[in-house]
Design a protein around this motif. Structure first.
Motif, PDB file in Angstrom:
ATOM      1  N   ALA A 299       5.976   3.154  -6.586  1.00  0.00           N
ATOM      2  CA  ALA A 299       7.128   2.328  -6.221  1.00  0.00           C
ATOM      3  C   ALA A 299       7.356   1.337  -7.351  1.00  0.00           C
ATOM      4  O   ALA A 299       6.412   0.724  -7.852  1.00  0.00           O
ATOM      5  N   ASP A 300       8.613   1.192  -7.729  1.00  0.00           N
ATOM      6  CA  ASP A 300       8.934   0.337  -8.878  1.00  0.00           C
ATOM      7  C   ASP A 300      10.313  -0.252  -8.684  1.00  0.00           C
ATOM      8  O   ASP A 300      11.230   0.427  -8.204  1.00  0.00           O
TER       9      ASP A 300
ATOM     10  N   ALA B 178       4.513   4.063   2.774  1.00  0.00           N
ATOM     11  CA  ALA B 178       4.561   2.776   2.082  1.00  0.00           C
ATOM     12  C   ALA B 178       4.539   1.635   3.092  1.00  0.00           C
ATOM     13  O   ALA B 178       5.159   1.715   4.155  1.00  0.00           O
ATOM     14  N   SER B 179       3.845   0.573   2.744  1.00  0.00           N
ATOM     15  CA  SER B 179       3.772  -0.576   3.636  1.00  0.00           C
ATOM     16  C   SER B 179       3.548  -1.849   2.829  1.00  0.00           C
ATOM     17  O   SER B 179       3.194  -1.800   1.648  1.00  0.00           O
ATOM     18  N   GLY B 180       3.766  -2.970   3.461  1.00  0.00           N
ATOM     19  CA  GLY B 180       3.453  -4.241   2.831  1.00  0.00           C
ATOM     20  C   GLY B 180       4.631  -5.035   2.325  1.00  0.00           C
ATOM     21  O   GLY B 180       4.480  -6.199   1.970  1.00  0.00           O
ATOM     22  N   ARG B 181       5.798  -4.429   2.272  1.00  0.00           N
ATOM     23  CA  ARG B 181       7.005  -5.142   1.857  1.00  0.00           C
ATOM     24  C   ARG B 181       8.205  -4.271   2.178  1.00  0.00           C
ATOM     25  O   ARG B 181       8.062  -3.111   2.543  1.00  0.00           O
ATOM     26  N   THR B 182       9.367  -4.841   2.010  1.00  0.00           N
ATOM     27  CA  THR B 182      10.573  -4.033   2.093  1.00  0.00           C
ATOM     28  C   THR B 182      10.853  -3.458   0.713  1.00  0.00           C
ATOM     29  O   THR B 182      10.602  -4.105  -0.299  1.00  0.00           O
TER      30      THR B 182
ATOM     31  N   GLN C  71       0.840  -1.199   0.000  1.00  0.00           N
ATOM     32  CA  GLN C  71       0.000   0.000   0.000  1.00  0.00           C
ATOM     33  C   GLN C  71       0.865   1.235   0.000  1.00  0.00           C
ATOM     34  O   GLN C  71       1.861   1.315   0.716  1.00  0.00           O
ATOM     35  N   LEU C  72       0.469   2.195  -0.825  1.00  0.00           N
ATOM     36  CA  LEU C  72       1.093   3.512  -0.837  1.00  0.00           C
ATOM     37  C   LEU C  72      -0.004   4.522  -0.542  1.00  0.00           C
ATOM     38  O   LEU C  72      -0.975   4.610  -1.290  1.00  0.00           O
ATOM     39  N   GLN C  73       0.158   5.245   0.539  1.00  0.00           N
ATOM     40  CA  GLN C  73      -0.861   6.191   0.968  1.00  0.00           C
ATOM     41  C   GLN C  73      -0.316   7.604   0.851  1.00  0.00           C
ATOM     42  O   GLN C  73       0.531   8.017   1.644  1.00  0.00           O
ATOM     43  N   ALA C  74      -0.813   8.337  -0.143  1.00  0.00           N
ATOM     44  CA  ALA C  74      -0.364   9.711  -0.355  1.00  0.00           C
ATOM     45  C   ALA C  74      -1.240  10.673   0.428  1.00  0.00           C
ATOM     46  O   ALA C  74      -2.454  10.471   0.537  1.00  0.00           O
ATOM     47  N   SER C  75      -0.634  11.719   0.943  1.00  0.00           N
ATOM     48  CA  SER C  75      -1.376  12.736   1.686  1.00  0.00           C
ATOM     49  C   SER C  75      -0.645  14.057   1.588  1.00  0.00           C
ATOM     50  O   SER C  75       0.491  14.120   1.115  1.00  0.00           O
TER      51      SER C  75
END
Length: 126
Positions: free
Chosen positions: A97-98, A23-27, A2-6
């Motif tokens: 993220a890429d 960013a969350s959910g992985r390294t 998940q990428l949460q923009a604010s």
């Protein structure tokens, strides 16, 4: 992932805003993180990018000198500091993220592997 923009909002021309992308959910070691934007009726365009591990930065030519990208690895967050904003900066800003291996590759969209946040609206009034 998940990428949460604010951080978007309404600002007058010449003002500043700082966007955040949590960013969350992985390294994200080995990833490039960055920002794109999309104005009404226009295609999504690249803004800035940063390598997660080392922190090397890359900007679109039109953003140099006004925008600064940074990251806080401990907080898993990427930031975009925007100064001297102009009405033409009005857009929805998206973080991405890429696992891209180059800036050129990051600037391209890869539907099968890119991670995108939902976007945050920046409106600059004249």
């Amino acid at each position: 992932v998940q990428l949460q923009a604010s951080g978007g909002g309404l600002v007058q021309a010449g003002g500043s805003l700082t966007l955040s992308c949590a960013a969350s959910g992985r390294t994200f070691s080995g990833y490039i993180m960055g920002w794109f934007r999309q104005a009404p009726g226009k295609e999504r365009e690249f803004v800035a990018a940063i390598t997660w591990s080392i922190g090397n930065r890359y900007y679109a030519d039109s953003m140099k000198g006004r925008f600064t990208i940074s990251r806080d690895n401990a907080k898993n967050t990427v930031y975009l500091e925007m100064n001297n904003l102009k009405p033409e900066d009005t857009a929805v800003y998206y973080c991405k993220a890429d696992i891209a291996s180059s800036w050129y590759e990051f600037r391209r969209i890869h539907p099968s592997r890119d991670y995108w946040g939902k976007g945050t609206l920046v409106t600059v009034s004249s």
